[in-house]
Scaffold this motif. Structure first.
Motif, PDB file in Angstrom:
ATOM      1  N   HIS A  68     -58.038 -76.546  42.763  1.00 26.48           N
ATOM      2  CA  HIS A  68     -56.669 -76.233  42.330  1.00 26.48           C
ATOM      3  C   HIS A  68     -56.520 -76.552  40.856  1.00 26.48           C
ATOM      4  O   HIS A  68     -57.311 -77.300  40.294  1.00 26.48           O
ATOM      5  CB  HIS A  68     -55.648 -77.024  43.170  1.00 26.48           C
ATOM      6  CG  HIS A  68     -54.259 -76.487  43.007  1.00 26.48           C
ATOM      7  ND1 HIS A  68     -53.361 -77.011  42.099  1.00 26.48           N
ATOM      8  CD2 HIS A  68     -53.633 -75.453  43.611  1.00 26.48           C
ATOM      9  CE1 HIS A  68     -52.227 -76.327  42.160  1.00 26.48           C
ATOM     10  NE2 HIS A  68     -52.366 -75.373  43.070  1.00 26.48           N
ATOM     11  N   GLU A  70     -53.873 -78.002  39.384  1.00 27.53           N
ATOM     12  CA  GLU A  70     -53.157 -79.244  39.066  1.00 27.53           C
ATOM     13  C   GLU A  70     -54.047 -80.448  39.377  1.00 27.53           C
ATOM     14  O   GLU A  70     -54.945 -80.372  40.216  1.00 27.53           O
ATOM     15  CB  GLU A  70     -51.865 -79.340  39.879  1.00 27.53           C
ATOM     16  CG  GLU A  70     -50.828 -78.290  39.538  1.00 27.53           C
ATOM     17  CD  GLU A  70     -50.257 -78.436  38.114  1.00 27.53           C
ATOM     18  OE1 GLU A  70     -50.452 -79.494  37.490  1.00 27.53           O
ATOM     19  OE2 GLU A  70     -49.655 -77.456  37.642  1.00 27.53           O
ATOM     20  N   GLY A  73     -50.694 -83.241  43.610  1.00 24.44           N
ATOM     21  CA  GLY A  73     -49.351 -82.718  43.887  1.00 24.44           C
ATOM     22  C   GLY A  73     -49.216 -82.199  45.299  1.00 24.44           C
ATOM     23  O   GLY A  73     -50.123 -82.330  46.129  1.00 24.44           O
ATOM     24  N   TYR A  75     -49.596 -79.645  47.294  1.00 27.76           N
ATOM     25  CA  TYR A  75     -50.282 -78.349  47.452  1.00 27.76           C
ATOM     26  C   TYR A  75     -51.170 -78.424  48.681  1.00 27.76           C
ATOM     27  O   TYR A  75     -52.406 -78.560  48.574  1.00 27.76           O
ATOM     28  CB  TYR A  75     -51.111 -78.025  46.197  1.00 27.76           C
ATOM     29  CG  TYR A  75     -50.275 -77.978  44.946  1.00 27.76           C
ATOM     30  CD1 TYR A  75     -49.421 -76.896  44.703  1.00 27.76           C
ATOM     31  CD2 TYR A  75     -50.288 -79.027  44.036  1.00 27.76           C
ATOM     32  CE1 TYR A  75     -48.615 -76.860  43.572  1.00 27.76           C
ATOM     33  CE2 TYR A  75     -49.490 -79.003  42.903  1.00 27.76           C
ATOM     34  CZ  TYR A  75     -48.657 -77.919  42.686  1.00 27.76           C
ATOM     35  OH  TYR A  75     -47.862 -77.884  41.570  1.00 27.76           O
ATOM     36  N   THR A  76     -50.548 -78.405  49.841  1.00 27.80           N
ATOM     37  CA  THR A  76     -51.257 -78.583  51.099  1.00 27.80           C
ATOM     38  C   THR A  76     -52.464 -77.648  51.206  1.00 27.80           C
ATOM     39  O   THR A  76     -52.340 -76.445  50.964  1.00 27.80           O
ATOM     40  CB  THR A  76     -50.286 -78.328  52.272  1.00 27.80           C
ATOM     41  OG1 THR A  76     -49.187 -79.228  52.117  1.00 27.80           O
ATOM     42  CG2 THR A  76     -50.956 -78.560  53.620  1.00 27.80           C
ATOM     43  N   GLU A  78     -55.153 -77.709  49.389  1.00 29.03           N
ATOM     44  CA  GLU A  78     -55.914 -77.520  48.144  1.00 29.03           C
ATOM     45  C   GLU A  78     -56.696 -78.788  47.788  1.00 29.03           C
ATOM     46  O   GLU A  78     -56.516 -79.842  48.402  1.00 29.03           O
ATOM     47  CB  GLU A  78     -54.962 -77.151  46.998  1.00 29.03           C
ATOM     48  CG  GLU A  78     -54.340 -75.769  47.151  1.00 29.03           C
ATOM     49  CD  GLU A  78     -55.310 -74.639  46.831  1.00 29.03           C
ATOM     50  OE1 GLU A  78     -56.201 -74.809  45.983  1.00 29.03           O
ATOM     51  OE2 GLU A  78     -55.180 -73.560  47.438  1.00 29.03           O
ATOM     52  N   SER A  80     -58.367 -81.039  44.223  1.00 24.14           N
ATOM     53  CA  SER A  80     -58.222 -81.111  42.755  1.00 24.14           C
ATOM     54  C   SER A  80     -59.547 -81.467  42.074  1.00 24.14           C
ATOM     55  O   SER A  80     -60.467 -82.012  42.700  1.00 24.14           O
ATOM     56  CB  SER A  80     -57.167 -82.155  42.377  1.00 24.14           C
ATOM     57  OG  SER A  80     -57.716 -83.454  42.517  1.00 24.14           O
ATOM     58  N   THR A 109     -54.634 -66.597  38.796  1.00 24.31           N
ATOM     59  CA  THR A 109     -54.939 -67.905  39.409  1.00 24.31           C
ATOM     60  C   THR A 109     -56.414 -68.267  39.169  1.00 24.31           C
ATOM     61  O   THR A 109     -56.749 -69.436  39.028  1.00 24.31           O
ATOM     62  CB  THR A 109     -54.625 -67.931  40.926  1.00 24.31           C
ATOM     63  OG1 THR A 109     -55.333 -66.880  41.585  1.00 24.31           O
ATOM     64  CG2 THR A 109     -53.138 -67.789  41.186  1.00 24.31           C
ATOM     65  N   ARG A 113     -57.722 -71.755  37.555  1.00 18.18           N
ATOM     66  CA  ARG A 113     -58.739 -72.601  38.215  1.00 18.18           C
ATOM     67  C   ARG A 113     -59.943 -72.830  37.292  1.00 18.18           C
ATOM     68  O   ARG A 113     -60.528 -73.912  37.273  1.00 18.18           O
ATOM     69  CB  ARG A 113     -59.178 -71.964  39.541  1.00 18.18           C
ATOM     70  CG  ARG A 113     -58.079 -71.966  40.602  1.00 18.18           C
ATOM     71  CD  ARG A 113     -58.586 -71.394  41.925  1.00 18.18           C
ATOM     72  NE  ARG A 113     -57.523 -70.838  42.744  1.00 18.18           N
ATOM     73  CZ  ARG A 113     -56.794 -71.507  43.628  1.00 18.18           C
ATOM     74  NH1 ARG A 113     -56.985 -72.785  43.823  1.00 18.18           N
ATOM     75  NH2 ARG A 113     -55.849 -70.894  44.345  1.00 18.18           N
TER      76      ARG A 113
END
Ligand code: PEP
Length: 241
Positions: A68, A70, A73, A75-76, A78, A80, A109, A113
């Motif tokens: 992801h 971010e 956060g 963001y179910t 995902e 990082s 997107t 990424r």
């Protein structure tokens, strides 16, 4: 000199136990692999920490299959960059056609990424490629040009791998003819500001084709799905002649 990067993409295959079994069969074959070849396994998230514990002292680099943009956060589902980097992940596949086709990934997107991967110290493997319909309509060049230009806005080309993956060749057994893969790879290179970005070919790469594919001058490695799931087959690919 451009780097050679041979990466397996396990997609949604292999439990942790199965991934450890794979390593037992695969790692001994790397004794014969020339040092300058980078070997990467892009595995399901659940396999990453199991493999990172078992890869110490081996030359296999770990790769994830998504990231992801971010740092953290709400963001179910995902994952990082810091989560991946903490457990030793070095590469991440971004913009695979299966993500674009089934999970609504867009060039915008994909671009986010790619930049996130680099921000957190990972090397993204950007996948681009045309459908059969686009190829038949003579749109391959314009499609690839558009993907490269849009996906790479503000992306650092010093820390990047690109995979040319014609969608019609992925998982179909219908490998792109080597000369044609070389031609499109050359087109991709002509669009880059850094000519040293490694560019892989991906799409039904099999052990019996690897020597011919890697003999093409523009192709700097392969991204391998199905044939990376079995130790002997991936070992033969990594140890191409
Ligand atoms: C892939 O998953 O990127 C891929 C190229 O798969 P396969 O080698 O099975 O065609």
């Amino acid at each position: 000199m451009r780097k050679i990067v041979i990466a397996g993409n396990w997609k949604m295959y292999k439990t942790q136990a199965e991934s450890e079994d794979f390593l037992r069969g695969f790692l001994p074959a790397l004794d014969a692999t020339p040092d300058e070849r980078e070997v990467v396994l892009c595995v399901p998230f659940t396999d990453l920490s199991a493999l990172s514990k078992n890869l110490h002292g081996s030359r296999v680099q770990l790769g994830a299959q998504n990231i992801h943009w971010e740092e953290f956060g709400a963001y179910t589902g995902e994952i990082s960059g810091p989560m991946l980097a903490e457990i030793g992940v070095r590469y991440v596949v971004v913009g695979h056609s299966e993500r674009r086709q089934y999970f609504g990934e867009t060039d915008e997107t994909v671009n986010l990424r790619l930049k996130a991967a680099q921000r957190f110290g990972l090397t993204p493997i950007l996948c681009v490629g045309e459908t059969k319909q686009q190829r038949d309509a003579g749109e391959t060049e314009s499609l690839i040009t558009n993907q490269i230009k849009t996906d790479l806005v503000d992306v650092n080309q010093e820390n990047l791998v690109i995979a040319y993956e014609p969608i019609w060749a992925i998982g179909t057994g219908d490998t792109c003819e080597c000369k044609e893969a070389n031609r499109v790879t050359g087109l991709i290179r002509s669009l880059l500001s850094n000519p040293d970005v490694p560019i892989q070919y991906g799409g039904s790469v099999k052990p019996n084709l690897i020597d011919e594919i890697m003999a093409e001058p523009e192709i700097d490695g392969v991204l391998v799905g199905g044939a990376s799931l079995e130790p002997a087959s991936f070992a033969r690919i990594v140890n191409y002649q």
